[in-house]
Write a protein that holds these residues in place. Structure first.
Motif, PDB file in Angstrom:
ATOM      1  N   GLY A 261       0.588  13.256   4.489  1.00  0.00           N
ATOM      2  CA  GLY A 261       1.031  13.107   5.726  1.00  0.00           C
ATOM      3  C   GLY A 261       2.189  13.910   6.006  1.00  0.00           C
ATOM      4  O   GLY A 261       2.832  14.392   5.203  1.00  0.00           O
ATOM      5  N   ASP A 262       2.422  14.261   7.050  1.00  0.00           N
ATOM      6  CA  ASP A 262       3.535  15.167   7.675  1.00  0.00           C
ATOM      7  C   ASP A 262       4.940  14.698   7.134  1.00  0.00           C
ATOM      8  O   ASP A 262       5.586  15.483   6.396  1.00  0.00           O
ATOM      9  N   ASP A 263       5.345  13.603   7.279  1.00  0.00           N
ATOM     10  CA  ASP A 263       6.774  13.028   6.753  1.00  0.00           C
ATOM     11  C   ASP A 263       6.592  11.600   6.328  1.00  0.00           C
ATOM     12  O   ASP A 263       7.445  11.024   6.489  1.00  0.00           O
ATOM     13  N   TYR A 264       5.474  11.360   5.873  1.00  0.00           N
ATOM     14  CA  TYR A 264       5.518   9.929   5.196  1.00  0.00           C
ATOM     15  C   TYR A 264       4.449   9.978   4.000  1.00  0.00           C
ATOM     16  O   TYR A 264       3.558  10.712   3.892  1.00  0.00           O
ATOM     17  N   ALA A 265       4.301   8.455   3.647  1.00  0.00           N
ATOM     18  CA  ALA A 265       3.392   8.209   2.532  1.00  0.00           C
ATOM     19  C   ALA A 265       2.744   7.208   2.705  1.00  0.00           C
ATOM     20  O   ALA A 265       3.286   6.266   3.580  1.00  0.00           O
ATOM     21  N   VAL A 266       1.402   6.926   2.564  1.00  0.00           N
ATOM     22  CA  VAL A 266       0.744   5.938   2.929  1.00  0.00           C
ATOM     23  C   VAL A 266       0.333   5.250   1.799  1.00  0.00           C
ATOM     24  O   VAL A 266      -0.229   5.474   0.780  1.00  0.00           O
ATOM     25  N   GLU A 267       0.439   3.762   1.582  1.00  0.00           N
ATOM     26  CA  GLU A 267       0.124   2.723   0.561  1.00  0.00           C
ATOM     27  C   GLU A 267      -0.757   1.839   1.012  1.00  0.00           C
ATOM     28  O   GLU A 267      -0.517   1.271   1.925  1.00  0.00           O
ATOM     29  N   VAL A 268      -1.588   1.391   0.251  1.00  0.00           N
ATOM     30  CA  VAL A 268      -2.581   0.438   0.611  1.00  0.00           C
ATOM     31  C   VAL A 268      -2.393  -0.509  -0.605  1.00  0.00           C
ATOM     32  O   VAL A 268      -2.881  -0.113  -1.911  1.00  0.00           O
ATOM     33  N   PHE A 269      -2.173  -1.865  -0.315  1.00  0.00           N
ATOM     34  CA  PHE A 269      -1.760  -2.798  -1.393  1.00  0.00           C
ATOM     35  C   PHE A 269      -2.697  -4.182  -1.035  1.00  0.00           C
ATOM     36  O   PHE A 269      -3.034  -4.420   0.169  1.00  0.00           O
ATOM     37  N   SER A 270      -3.272  -4.596  -1.944  1.00  0.00           N
ATOM     38  CA  SER A 270      -3.897  -6.035  -1.915  1.00  0.00           C
ATOM     39  C   SER A 270      -3.503  -7.185  -2.771  1.00  0.00           C
ATOM     40  O   SER A 270      -3.063  -6.911  -3.714  1.00  0.00           O
ATOM     41  N   TRP A 271      -3.583  -8.327  -2.305  1.00  0.00           N
ATOM     42  CA  TRP A 271      -3.179  -9.508  -3.208  1.00  0.00           C
ATOM     43  C   TRP A 271      -4.351  -9.595  -4.325  1.00  0.00           C
ATOM     44  O   TRP A 271      -4.207 -10.524  -5.291  1.00  0.00           O
ATOM     45  N   TYR A 272      -5.328  -9.210  -4.197  1.00  0.00           N
ATOM     46  CA  TYR A 272      -6.703  -8.933  -5.126  1.00  0.00           C
ATOM     47  C   TYR A 272      -6.837  -7.789  -5.955  1.00  0.00           C
ATOM     48  O   TYR A 272      -6.754  -6.706  -5.048  1.00  0.00           O
ATOM     49  N   LYS A 273      -7.517  -7.764  -7.010  1.00  0.00           N
ATOM     50  CA  LYS A 273      -7.674  -6.544  -7.953  1.00  0.00           C
ATOM     51  C   LYS A 273      -8.892  -5.776  -7.132  1.00  0.00           C
ATOM     52  O   LYS A 273      -8.782  -4.455  -6.956  1.00  0.00           O
ATOM     53  N   THR A 274      -9.725  -6.444  -6.647  1.00  0.00           N
ATOM     54  CA  THR A 274     -10.881  -6.038  -6.052  1.00  0.00           C
ATOM     55  C   THR A 274     -10.788  -5.839  -4.548  1.00  0.00           C
ATOM     56  O   THR A 274     -11.641  -5.540  -3.726  1.00  0.00           O
ATOM     57  N   GLY A 275      -9.528  -5.985  -3.802  1.00  0.00           N
ATOM     58  CA  GLY A 275      -9.160  -5.790  -2.522  1.00  0.00           C
ATOM     59  C   GLY A 275      -9.838  -7.016  -1.817  1.00  0.00           C
ATOM     60  O   GLY A 275      -9.681  -8.139  -2.178  1.00  0.00           O
ATOM     61  N   GLY A 276     -10.388  -6.729  -0.648  1.00  0.00           N
ATOM     62  CA  GLY A 276     -10.731  -7.774   0.330  1.00  0.00           C
ATOM     63  C   GLY A 276      -9.839  -8.345   1.347  1.00  0.00           C
ATOM     64  O   GLY A 276     -10.205  -8.758   2.636  1.00  0.00           O
ATOM     65  N   SER A 277      -8.339  -8.207   1.039  1.00  0.00           N
ATOM     66  CA  SER A 277      -7.225  -8.623   1.991  1.00  0.00           C
ATOM     67  C   SER A 277      -5.934  -8.082   1.630  1.00  0.00           C
ATOM     68  O   SER A 277      -5.317  -8.185   0.441  1.00  0.00           O
ATOM     69  N   VAL A 291       6.290   0.772   8.755  1.00  0.00           N
ATOM     70  CA  VAL A 291       5.447  -0.054   9.718  1.00  0.00           C
ATOM     71  C   VAL A 291       4.226  -0.417   8.751  1.00  0.00           C
ATOM     72  O   VAL A 291       4.004   0.177   7.769  1.00  0.00           O
ATOM     73  N   SER A 292       3.511  -1.468   9.021  1.00  0.00           N
ATOM     74  CA  SER A 292       2.344  -2.141   8.212  1.00  0.00           C
ATOM     75  C   SER A 292       1.419  -2.555   9.082  1.00  0.00           C
ATOM     76  O   SER A 292       1.400  -2.718  10.382  1.00  0.00           O
ATOM     77  N   HIS A 293       0.039  -2.547   8.575  1.00  0.00           N
ATOM     78  CA  HIS A 293      -0.989  -2.836   9.539  1.00  0.00           C
ATOM     79  C   HIS A 293      -2.196  -3.600   8.350  1.00  0.00           C
ATOM     80  O   HIS A 293      -2.426  -2.908   7.267  1.00  0.00           O
ATOM     81  N   ALA A 294      -2.467  -4.911   8.786  1.00  0.00           N
ATOM     82  CA  ALA A 294      -3.485  -5.685   8.063  1.00  0.00           C
ATOM     83  C   ALA A 294      -4.718  -4.904   7.985  1.00  0.00           C
ATOM     84  O   ALA A 294      -5.165  -4.294   9.133  1.00  0.00           O
ATOM     85  N   ILE A 295      -5.638  -5.103   6.838  1.00  0.00           N
ATOM     86  CA  ILE A 295      -6.616  -4.545   6.927  1.00  0.00           C
ATOM     87  C   ILE A 295      -7.619  -5.440   5.620  1.00  0.00           C
ATOM     88  O   ILE A 295      -7.059  -6.072   4.896  1.00  0.00           O
ATOM     89  N   SER A 296      -8.811  -5.574   6.391  1.00  0.00           N
ATOM     90  CA  SER A 296      -9.596  -6.468   5.219  1.00  0.00           C
ATOM     91  C   SER A 296     -10.841  -5.523   4.708  1.00  0.00           C
ATOM     92  O   SER A 296     -10.969  -4.608   5.249  1.00  0.00           O
ATOM     93  N   GLY A 297     -11.526  -5.933   3.673  1.00  0.00           N
ATOM     94  CA  GLY A 297     -12.648  -5.415   2.851  1.00  0.00           C
ATOM     95  C   GLY A 297     -12.162  -4.637   1.765  1.00  0.00           C
ATOM     96  O   GLY A 297     -11.045  -4.214   1.717  1.00  0.00           O
ATOM     97  N   GLU A 298     -12.998  -4.306   0.976  1.00  0.00           N
ATOM     98  CA  GLU A 298     -12.563  -3.282  -0.340  1.00  0.00           C
ATOM     99  C   GLU A 298     -12.405  -1.827   0.080  1.00  0.00           C
ATOM    100  O   GLU A 298     -13.139  -1.390   0.817  1.00  0.00           O
ATOM    101  N   VAL A 299     -11.181  -1.519  -0.135  1.00  0.00           N
ATOM    102  CA  VAL A 299     -10.724   0.113   0.168  1.00  0.00           C
ATOM    103  C   VAL A 299     -10.955   0.802  -0.843  1.00  0.00           C
ATOM    104  O   VAL A 299     -11.192   0.842  -2.080  1.00  0.00           O
ATOM    105  N   LEU A 300     -12.098   1.858  -0.327  1.00  0.00           N
ATOM    106  CA  LEU A 300     -12.776   2.873  -1.204  1.00  0.00           C
ATOM    107  C   LEU A 300     -11.723   4.110  -1.480  1.00  0.00           C
ATOM    108  O   LEU A 300     -11.666   4.780  -2.551  1.00  0.00           O
ATOM    109  N   SER A 301     -11.169   4.321  -0.207  1.00  0.00           N
ATOM    110  CA  SER A 301     -10.164   5.523  -0.515  1.00  0.00           C
ATOM    111  C   SER A 301      -9.200   5.712   0.697  1.00  0.00           C
ATOM    112  O   SER A 301      -9.593   5.037   1.818  1.00  0.00           O
ATOM    113  N   VAL A 302      -8.257   6.500   0.494  1.00  0.00           N
ATOM    114  CA  VAL A 302      -7.239   6.696   1.589  1.00  0.00           C
ATOM    115  C   VAL A 302      -6.786   8.139   1.496  1.00  0.00           C
ATOM    116  O   VAL A 302      -6.936   8.728   0.628  1.00  0.00           O
TER     117      VAL A 302
END
Length: 359
Positions: A261-277, A291-302
Motif C-alpha cells: 500500500g501507499d503508506d500503510y501495511a495490511v495485516e490479517v489475523f485470526s484466532w484460529y489457525k484455519t481462519g474463520g473469524s 484501524v481494523s475491520h472484522a472479517i469472517s471466512g478463511e482468508v486465501l490471500s491479501v
C-alpha cells in the motif's frame, strides 16, 4: 457542462479511479457482477504470480509468461526452475528460482536482463528496485552467502560476502544508495533477525539493528521508510534503521499481509489457525494499528496497491479503501488468489484460469 453537472450530482459514487477504470477496461467484456471473461493457462502447482503495470506475470517450473487483462500473451519464455518466485517494484519484476541458478528481469512487456549464478552458488533471493537496480543473494564458497548489486545497465556495483549469519533477503533503497541485508542467527536458543545497512558505493557498514525473537517474512522500501513484515506483525524503520514503531500480535495467527500500500501495511489475523473469524488491520508509518475491520471466512490471500486493498476469502472478494471502508464485493467462484491494481481492478486467479474484476 452536462458532464460537470453529472459529476457534481453523482460525486459520492463517481471518483477519478472509477473514470479511469471505465476508460481502461471499457473494451473488455464483463458480466453483471463486473467480472471479465476468464482466460486459461497451464495448470502447475509451482505457478508464481504477480501484477506488473496491470498485466499478469506467471512463472512455473517450465515457462515464464506475461498476459494482458484479456489474455493476450506478451512473453512466452521457456525456463527450467524448481521453486519459481516473483518480486516486483514499480515498472520492474524479477522472476528467479530459489535453489536454482536462473533469474529474469522484466520491464515494458519484455525480458530486459538475465542472470545465471555459478554452479554451486544457488540463488536465495532477488529484488529489483523502481529504477531497475538489482540485488541478488546467492550461496558462496567459504561464506554463508554473497549479496551482489547490479545497476540499471546490468553492471556489477557491489559484492558483499557475509560469513557470520545466514542471509535471508536483501533490498535496495529507492535512491540506489543503500542496501539492507537480512540475516538470521541464534542466541540462547532464540532465533533473532538482524538487518544490516551498507553503502552501495564503498560497501561500508552504516548501521545494524536486531529484531529479537522475530523472523522476517518480507520487506518493502518505500521513500525513506523500510517496512518489515515479521512473523507476528510489522515494523517500520527509517533509512538509518532507527525503529519508528512496530506492531505485534502473538496471541493470534497471521492469515495474510501486504506491504504494497501507499503508506500503510495490511495485516490479517485470526484466532484460529484455519481462519474463520478474524480482523483486517492497517499499520501506519508510526507502526501503530490505525484501524481494523472484522472479517469472517478463511482468508486465501491479501493484496494492496495504492489506496486499495483486496482480501479474498473462500466465499467473497472484499475490496477496501485505505481507511478500511468496504468499497466493493463480489462472489469468489473458485479463485485461490487475488491481486489488486492501483486503480482497484483485481485479478482473481484460479488453478488454471484468471479473470479480472472491475468494481
Amino acid at each position: 457542462m452536462f458532464g460537470a453537472i453529472f459529476l457534481v450530482v453523482h460525486r459520492d459514487r463517481v471518483n477519478l479511479d472509477s473514470v479511469k477504470r471505465y476508460l481502461t477496461y471499457r473494451n473488455l467484456e464483463k458480466n453483471d457482477s463486473g467480472q471479465t471473461t476468464e482466460f486459461s493457462y497451464t495448470q502447475d502447482a509451482s505457478n508464481a504470480f504477480a501484477s506488473l503495470d496491470g498485466t499478469l506475470l506467471l512463472c512455473s517450473d517450465t515457462v515464464l509468461q506475461l498476459y494482458s487483462n484479456s489474455g493476450l500473451l506478451y512473453i512466452d519464455e521457456q525456463v527450467k526452475m524448481s521453486q519459481p518466485v516473483i518480486t516486483t517494484c514499480g515498472p520492474y519484476a524479477v522472476a528467479y528460482d530459489v535453489g536454482g541458478n536462473d533469474l529474469y528481469v522484466i520491464q515494458n512487456k519484455e525480458i530486459v536482463q538475465t542472470y545465471s549464478s555459478a554452479q554451486g552458488c544457488d540463488l536465495l533471493s532477488a529484488r529489483v528496485n523502481e529504477n531497475g537496480y538489482l540485488a541478488v543473494v546467492e550461496q558462496a564458497s567459504g561464506y554463508k552467502a554473497s549479496v551482489k548489486v547490479f545497476d540499471d545497465n546490468k553492471q556489477l556495483l557491489l559484492t558483499e560476502n557475509v560469513s557470520s549469519e545466514y542471509v535471508m533477503d536483501a533490498i535496495l533503497s529507492p535512491d540506489n544508495k543503500r542496501l539492507a541485508v537480512v540475516t538470521i542467527g541464534q542466541k540462547e536458543r532464540v532465533f533473532n533477525s538482524t538487518i544490516s545497512l551498507y553503502g552501495c558505493e564503498a560497501g561500508d557498514l552504516i548501521a545494524s539493528t536486531t529484531l529479537e525473537n522475530q523472523f522476517v517474512l518480507d520487506l518493502n522500501w518505500k521513500a525513506s521508510l523500510l517496512w518489515v513484515q515479521e512473523r507476528d506483525g510489522a515494523a517500520v524503520l527509517d533509512s538509518d534503521l532507527r525503529m519508528l514503531g512496530s506492531w505485534t500480535e502473538s496471541n493470534q495467527y497471521l492469515q495474510g499481509y501486504s506491504l504494497d500500500g501507499d503508506d500503510y501495511a495490511v495485516e490479517v489475523f485470526s484466532w484460529y489457525k484455519t481462519g474463520g473469524s478474524g480482523e483486517v488491520l492497517l499499520i501506519n508509518e508510526k507502526g501503530d494499528a490505525e484501524v481494523s475491520h472484522a472479517i469472517s471466512g478463511e482468508v486465501l490471500s491479501v493484496s494492496a496497491a495504492g489506496k486499495y486493498i483486496a482480501v479474498l476469502t473462500t466465499d467473497m472478494l472484499h475490496i477496501y479503501t485505505s481507511d478500511l471502508e468496504e468499497y466493493s464485493t463480489t462472489e469468489n467462484n473458485g479463485s485461490k488468489r487475488a491481486i489488486i491494481n492501483s486503480d482497484g481492478a483485481t485479478m482473481m486467479i484460479g488453478v488454471d484460469n484468471t479473470r479480472l474484476y472491475v468494481p
